[in-house]
Motif scaffolding. Sequence first.
Motif, PDB file in Angstrom:
ATOM      1  N   GLN A 118      44.219  39.388  39.421  1.00  0.00           N
ATOM      2  CA  GLN A 118      45.258  37.675  40.011  1.00  0.00           C
ATOM      3  C   GLN A 118      45.875  38.878  40.653  1.00  0.00           C
ATOM      4  OE1 GLN A 118      44.620  35.134  40.198  1.00  0.00           O
ATOM      5  NE2 GLN A 118      42.389  35.095  39.353  1.00  0.00           N
ATOM      6  N   ILE A 119      46.127  39.653  39.634  1.00  0.00           N
ATOM      7  CA  ILE A 119      47.219  41.063  40.471  1.00  0.00           C
ATOM      8  C   ILE A 119      46.500  41.506  41.634  1.00  0.00           C
ATOM      9  CG2 ILE A 119      48.354  42.871  39.579  1.00  0.00           C
ATOM     10  CD1 ILE A 119      48.680  42.606  36.781  1.00  0.00           C
ATOM     11  N   LEU A 120      45.324  41.961  41.504  1.00  0.00           N
ATOM     12  CA  LEU A 120      44.510  42.316  42.531  1.00  0.00           C
ATOM     13  C   LEU A 120      45.065  41.493  43.989  1.00  0.00           C
ATOM     14  CD1 LEU A 120      42.407  44.078  41.294  1.00  0.00           C
ATOM     15  CD2 LEU A 120      43.978  45.659  42.849  1.00  0.00           C
ATOM     16  N   LYS A 121      44.524  39.812  43.478  1.00  0.00           N
ATOM     17  CA  LYS A 121      44.879  38.934  44.801  1.00  0.00           C
ATOM     18  C   LYS A 121      46.423  38.747  45.569  1.00  0.00           C
ATOM     19  CE  LYS A 121      40.744  36.084  43.480  1.00  0.00           C
ATOM     20  NZ  LYS A 121      40.804  34.779  43.295  1.00  0.00           N
ATOM     21  N   LYS A 122      47.498  39.298  44.480  1.00  0.00           N
ATOM     22  CA  LYS A 122      48.197  39.481  44.746  1.00  0.00           C
ATOM     23  C   LYS A 122      48.794  40.611  45.383  1.00  0.00           C
ATOM     24  CE  LYS A 122      50.380  36.262  41.272  1.00  0.00           C
ATOM     25  NZ  LYS A 122      51.227  36.585  40.301  1.00  0.00           N
ATOM     26  N   LEU A 123      48.513  41.951  45.313  1.00  0.00           N
ATOM     27  CA  LEU A 123      48.895  42.934  46.546  1.00  0.00           C
ATOM     28  C   LEU A 123      48.293  42.537  48.335  1.00  0.00           C
ATOM     29  CD1 LEU A 123      48.704  45.073  43.725  1.00  0.00           C
ATOM     30  CD2 LEU A 123      50.208  44.211  44.337  1.00  0.00           C
ATOM     31  N   ARG A 124      47.025  42.458  47.918  1.00  0.00           N
ATOM     32  CA  ARG A 124      45.973  41.787  48.842  1.00  0.00           C
ATOM     33  C   ARG A 124      46.803  41.315  49.759  1.00  0.00           C
ATOM     34  NH1 ARG A 124      40.301  41.846  45.718  1.00  0.00           N
ATOM     35  NH2 ARG A 124      40.255  44.046  45.270  1.00  0.00           N
TER      36      ARG A 124
END
Length: 445
Positions: A118-124
């Motif tokens: 989920q953190i990666l989705k926010k960063l993307r």
Amino acid sequence: EITVVRVDYSKSKSYMENPDDSHYHKLESYFNLSEGEYFRTGKNGEIEKSYLRVLIRHPEKYEEHVYEVAHVRSKDKDEYSTHESIDLDRPIPGCMFSKEMLTYILCEKYLYHTPFCQILKKLRNRGLQMSKSVLGEHIHKAISWLREKLQPFWSSLVRKSWILMIDETRTLVGCKAEETDERKYKNKYMWGLRANSVNLAWFLYEDGSRGAEAIRPFLDGFLGFYTTDGYAVYKIFDSKASADESSTSEKERKGRRSACMVHIRRNLVDAMLEDMSEAKWFIDEIGKLFAIEHYCLKNGLTGHKRLIERLKSGSTADIMKRIEERLEIHRQSNYAGCGDMMKKAVRYALGEWPAMKRVLECGDVELSNNLSEQMMRSIKMNLKNAGNIGSEESAKHNAFMFSVIESCKMNKRSVEGYLKSLLDRLKISRDGDDLTDLLPCNLAT
């Protein structure tokens, strides 16, 4: 009876914790009347005003900086790298994240329990493309470095606390088989220690063990009070002597274990299905004990004053005596008339009662182990969202970060603010420095 008093009825009261983040705009600062216009006024002639509130978020922006690096040689001095001449915002060796970036990800993962995916989705969504393996590698590298720096000083200060509250909880951890190198998820245990007298929390993962050896470094030689549930391992380290009694030899001196009234009450609540009136009598009496504790907390009584309150006539000591006498009646009658659940509840209470009476020896000892058990929610929330902990090394990193989170809560300080201050101070520290002043209970922001 609890009364909540509203102090400020003003609709213009700020929602912001930091006053610098709140901006009050007077009417005349943004509006001028045109010719022939006037404001509506009330009966007293004053302008009728209301308030319009706007909350603004300034979105974060990510930047990537790639430096060409070369090695410089000279006849007069040792070879060095060109990056040494740049003041890089990269506080941890081997970790590519800046201070702001690192604290953001650590808080997302361990404070708000956001899984890496989920953190990666926010960063993307902000234009930063990164794989889960790269993110995990650099975050765990950072935690490992912080843990190696601070663990000796952290655990040492926890050992100096004379008031401890301890609990343990089960967690699902990925373990590799030695023969096949295959990863299997197993139920393992993590311990949580709340060191009240030094305002620190410390979490342990000792190969996932729930045995005495895992907690021994903190309870061997411990001479203060420690509050736990009725798990048998905790009783190994109990002196069973009162505070004013001395053991026969230095080697036999041990800590004094206090029991948890919530665990005693829990069994009695279950027993209400069998014997409502008898179980309710015990529950009502225990409720009076917690009412006294609430009064002490509400009035900010120190440990010494709380003990005086507990020992007053008609207070904690007398209530506990009544409960003990009623428990003894059941034991002497060989639990006549008790069903299985009531018998279990009474036996558990009798077994824990000598340790429960430690609250009459020291006012700093809590009536229950709730504060310690509440700490363990961080682990449960993280597991609920992430599903498991990927490896035993990750379990140790989780334990360290939970120590940071819960210690900041104990000291009523921002986790993000603490991490930023910590990274700034570590940047100028040297190998061999005493880092006790950098712990959450000591570090000044």
